[in-house]
Design a protein around this motif. Structure first.
Motif, PDB file in Angstrom:
ATOM      1  N   GLU A  37      54.621  23.529  24.024  1.00 16.97           N
ATOM      2  CA  GLU A  37      53.536  24.276  24.660  1.00 16.97           C
ATOM      3  C   GLU A  37      53.153  23.623  25.986  1.00 16.97           C
ATOM      4  O   GLU A  37      52.906  24.310  26.984  1.00 16.97           O
ATOM      5  N   GLU A  38      53.134  22.288  26.008  1.00 16.22           N
ATOM      6  CA  GLU A  38      52.783  21.590  27.242  1.00 16.22           C
ATOM      7  C   GLU A  38      53.844  21.805  28.313  1.00 16.22           C
ATOM      8  O   GLU A  38      53.518  21.986  29.493  1.00 16.22           O
ATOM      9  N   TYR A  39      55.134  21.811  27.926  1.00 14.50           N
ATOM     10  CA  TYR A  39      56.198  22.042  28.900  1.00 14.50           C
ATOM     11  C   TYR A  39      56.073  23.428  29.532  1.00 14.50           C
ATOM     12  O   TYR A  39      56.273  23.600  30.737  1.00 14.50           O
ATOM     13  N   LYS A  80      53.301  25.207  29.860  1.00 16.43           N
ATOM     14  CA  LYS A  80      52.140  25.191  30.746  1.00 16.43           C
ATOM     15  C   LYS A  80      52.433  24.382  32.010  1.00 16.43           C
ATOM     16  O   LYS A  80      52.003  24.746  33.116  1.00 16.43           O
ATOM     17  N   ALA A  81      53.151  23.252  31.856  1.00 10.88           N
ATOM     18  CA  ALA A  81      53.460  22.403  33.005  1.00 10.88           C
ATOM     19  C   ALA A  81      54.301  23.152  34.034  1.00 10.88           C
ATOM     20  O   ALA A  81      54.090  23.022  35.245  1.00 10.88           O
ATOM     21  N   ASN A  94      53.699  16.030  33.455  1.00  9.57           N
ATOM     22  CA  ASN A  94      53.621  17.255  32.641  1.00  9.57           C
ATOM     23  C   ASN A  94      52.178  17.562  32.240  1.00  9.57           C
ATOM     24  O   ASN A  94      51.728  18.709  32.299  1.00  9.57           O
ATOM     25  N   SER A  95      51.464  16.525  31.781  1.00  7.51           N
ATOM     26  CA  SER A  95      50.072  16.756  31.381  1.00  7.51           C
ATOM     27  C   SER A  95      49.222  17.151  32.586  1.00  7.51           C
ATOM     28  O   SER A  95      48.297  17.963  32.476  1.00  7.51           O
ATOM     29  N   ASP A 104      45.882  25.266  32.926  1.00  5.20           N
ATOM     30  CA  ASP A 104      44.724  25.604  32.081  1.00  5.20           C
ATOM     31  C   ASP A 104      43.420  25.631  32.876  1.00  5.20           C
ATOM     32  O   ASP A 104      42.347  25.815  32.277  1.00  5.20           O
ATOM     33  N   ALA A 108      50.098  20.789  33.361  1.00  2.00           N
ATOM     34  CA  ALA A 108      49.545  21.642  32.301  1.00  2.00           C
ATOM     35  C   ALA A 108      48.037  21.811  32.489  1.00  2.00           C
ATOM     36  O   ALA A 108      47.483  22.900  32.251  1.00  2.00           O
TER      37      ALA A 108
END
Length: 719
Positions: A472-474, A476-477, A513-514, A521, A517
């Protein structure tokens, strides 16, 4: 048919055999074509159960008939008309067995007391309970015919329900056999080790017994005491339990075997007691007694009726031997429980049987008065939970509804919104306990949340949640990076890797990545990034102007120092310990490492800077400022210092490769100083930039060569 019944049940009189034959014939018709899991006729099962009940426990013909009729109705799907023309007590037993067979483990929460309460409720005849235990013993003896999932369920039920029940009713031989079978299947390696040691030491035990009795033979014979000597070897399960409790090896178990005197005499309490104490006096006269280990269960029998004298003596070799002294009646009861009263010598004693059955009924209705000694303990690190269909699932203690959902299926765990536990709606955080019946509820829009990791306990749940969160993070990133790059293009701003690293430190984000992301968001505002870049560029411009002014001021005073100087033939020897000195520094543009081919460049403000010969700036410096070039070489060996090198790694998009790269670095004399990962969706690659601290270029080359051979790694280069 009659010949077969006579062979199977020769102990019954004509009426008894006729009754069993009639029930056997009804079962044969009802079970025709029915087979067990191994392909054998299903009739084999009730035959074996009836033989256990009659031969090993001593139950009468009515019980054997009830076994056959019960299986005819349970498996053969026959109605109550099958019981027509059978005695009332047989019909009642069949009805009780039929009701008990409907009990599911989930109904009892796998608690022996609940199970016994249901048995009492479903059966008016206590013989039904004994027949059910005989049935379970037959199943345990034939566990190999069942598939593994069914076998595991039956083993667990036996441990939790039937072994405690057999113990409470005094069926000690059956209890011990079921314990050993349970042990053989759940701990096969330990079981083989113990049973093999028992076999290997069997002759030693027999020799010890012969040596023990030799000096006592004459005295006992002169007293007219008739006895039989028997070796009682502790069951494998009991030995294993004692080894665990006392934390000792097999050889450290004190009472692996005992020598048992079984005195043949009239079943009169006074005579029995006097003879037991007389044998005791002869044994303790011949051998040294350990008085602290005397157990007198003749004067004060155990609550379950057990009677025996136990003493421990030391022989001439200094070996300790446990000695048990009891009469034949006491031994029969100790081995078979109070059921031995009517099976003794194969003669039916109605009064004794009724007395024992009354005690069975009392034991079932007063479970708190039972003797729990030596009962197996359920595994404390596990819980046993059921699906609504009765399927058993074994989880770690402390497992939640969410753990259970992932245990059923990972897809169900991802969508889990809660559950009904024993019919009551609960949240995904609800902790489960043994015997719970769990029905998972799910939703299409449910997604894993990072806080799930704070309460799940099973590794399967944790690993799948992490995987889902990473994926999910990938996603969004990728969206956040695309948004930022589009805005930067419109603003005509650059955001290089070194500036990204600086910004991540400022906002305290660990990975790119974070960071991306968070942009996707809307946790981070892209305008904040814009402001940072503009401020950074402004400060950099001011620094450049200041540097130019400073250099211009100094160039006039220091130009003479270098005027007319050409490439020096002098050699400067470099030593790692001097890295922090004022004489020279390592150039940040190429990060030289001990052992690299290098040259020195004399700067106006920072002394000598060391560059790799392959540095991108080397050609320009050498051609433009030949008079500032200094020949240098390294010392013979590094002197304990460390150097920093930068590597760029291109890999396929595979999350696991990141962990493998860090493992490679850690396996050499190297340590990570920074590690940044960016995802190139266009090329389908990760672009990894990492700074590594090493003692020499040899160690760095090892790291590079090992990273190159990793799966999914496309390219490794030194920056």
């Amino acid at each position: 048919m009659e010949d077969r019944i006579q062979r199977l049940f020769p102990q019954f009189d004509g009426a008894g055999q006729a009754l069993v034959s009639k029930a056997y014939e009804a079962a044969s018709e009802a079970l025709v074509g029915k087979t067990r899991e191994n392909g054998h006729p299903f009739l084999e099962h009730p035959e074996n159960v009836a033989l256990i009940a009659t031969d090993e426990i001593g139950l009468p013909a009515e019980c054997a008939a009830a076994v056959f009729l019960h299986e005819a109705m349970r498996i053969g799907n026959r109605d109550g008309s099958l019981l027509t023309n059978f005695p009332v007590d047989v019909v009642k037993m069949v009805e009780g067995l039929n009701k008990i067979s409907t009990i599911k483990p989930k109904d009892t929460r796998l608690e022996a007391e609940n199970y016994k309460k249901l048995i009492v409720q479903y059966s008016a005849d206590p013989r039904v309970t004994v027949l059910k235990i005989a049935d379970r013993l037959e199943v345990m003896r034939n566990l190999d015919v069942f598939p593994k999932s069914s076998r595991d369920n039956k083993i667990l039920e036996t441990l939790m329900l039937y072994i405690p029940l057999a113990h409470q009713l005094g069926l000690y031989n059956i209890k011990r056999e079921m314990e050993d079978i349970y042990f053989r299947y759940t701990e096969p390696v330990e079981y083989r080790a113990i049973t093999n040691k028992l076999k290997a030491t069997e002759r030693d035990r027999e020799r010890l017994m012969m040596e023990f009795i030799q000096p006592l033979k004459k005295e006992l014979s002169d007293e007219g005491i008739k006895y039989k000597l028997k070796i009682r070897t502790k069951a494998a399960y009991s030995i294993w339990t004692k080894m665990r409790k006392q934390k000792v090896p097999f050889e450290g178990v004190y009472d692996v075997f005992a020598i048992r005197f079984i005195i043949d005499c009239e079943p009169d309490p006074k005579i029995e007691k006097d003879l037991c104490w007389k044998v005791f006096s002869y044994v303790t006269k011949e051998y040294e007694q350990d008085t602290g280990r005397l157990r007198d269960w003749i004067t004060n029998p155990k609550p379950n009726g057990y009677e025996s004298l136990h003493i421990t003596v030391k022989n001439g070799r200094g070996a300790y031997i446990e000695v048990q002294i009891r009469t034949k009646r006491m031994d029969e009861e100790a081995e078979n429980g109070q059921a031995a009263h009517w099976s003794y010598k194969g003669v039916r004693h109605e009064a004794q049987m009724d007395k024992w059955l009354t005690s069975v009924r009392y034991a079932l209705e007063h479970p708190s008065e039972g003797n729990p000694e030596d009962l197996p303990e359920p595994p404390s690190k596990e819980i046993f939970v059921f699906t609504p269909t009765g399927e058993l699932r074994i989880l770690s203690a402390g497992a939640t509804v969410l753990d259970f959902a992932f245990n059923i299926h990972t897809g169900l765990g991802v969508r889990c919104t809660g559950a009904r536990v024993n019919g009551k709606a609960v949240s995904i955080r609800e902790k489960l306990k043994t015997g719970d019946v769990v029905e998972i509820m799910s939703g299409k829009n449910q997604k894993p949340s990072p806080d799930w990791l704070s309460f799940v306990v099973t590794s399967k749940a944790r690993s799948r949640i992490k995987r889902e969160l990473d994926e999910e993070e990938y996603k969004k990133a990728a969206a956040g990076r695309e948004l930022l790059e589009r805005r930067l293009k419109n603003w005509k701003l650059e955001f290089p890797d070194d500036m990204i690293s600086e910004y991540l430190k400022k906002i305290k984000y660990n990975t790119q990545n974070s960071f991306y992301a968070a942009i996707a968001d809307s946790v981070l505002d892209v305008n904040d990034v814009k402001n940072f870049i503009q401020e950074h560029d402004k400060m950099a411009a001011l620094a450049v102007d200041a540097a130019k002014e400073a250099e211009a001021a100094r160039i006039s005073t220091r130009s003479d120092e270098w005027a007319g100087r050409h490439a020096s033939d002098d050699i400067l020897v470099l030593n790692a310990k001097d890295l922090k000195g004022l004489d020279y520094k390592m150039a940040k543009c190429c990060h030289p490492v001990f052992g690299d081919d290098v040259f020195g460049f004399v700067t106006r403000t920072e002394g000598i800077k060391i560059h790799r010969i392959s540095c991108p700036n080397a050609a320009r410096l050498i051609s433009t400022y030949p008079y500032r070039i200094q020949k240098v070489r390294w010392a013979e060996t590094p002197s304990g210092g460390s150097f920093q090198g930068t590597l760029k790694v291109i890999t396929g998009i595979e999350p696991s490769v990141i962990g493998r790269i860090t493992e490679v670095v850690g396996s050499f004399k190297a340590s990570l100083r920074s590690f940044n990962v960016s995802e190139n969706n266009r090329n389908g690659t990760y672009e990894i930039t990492m700074k590594v601290s090493v003692p020499s270029n040899m160690e760095l080359d090892k790291v590079i060569s090992q990273i190159k051979i990793l799966k999914h790694v496309i390219k490794v280069s030194r920056v």
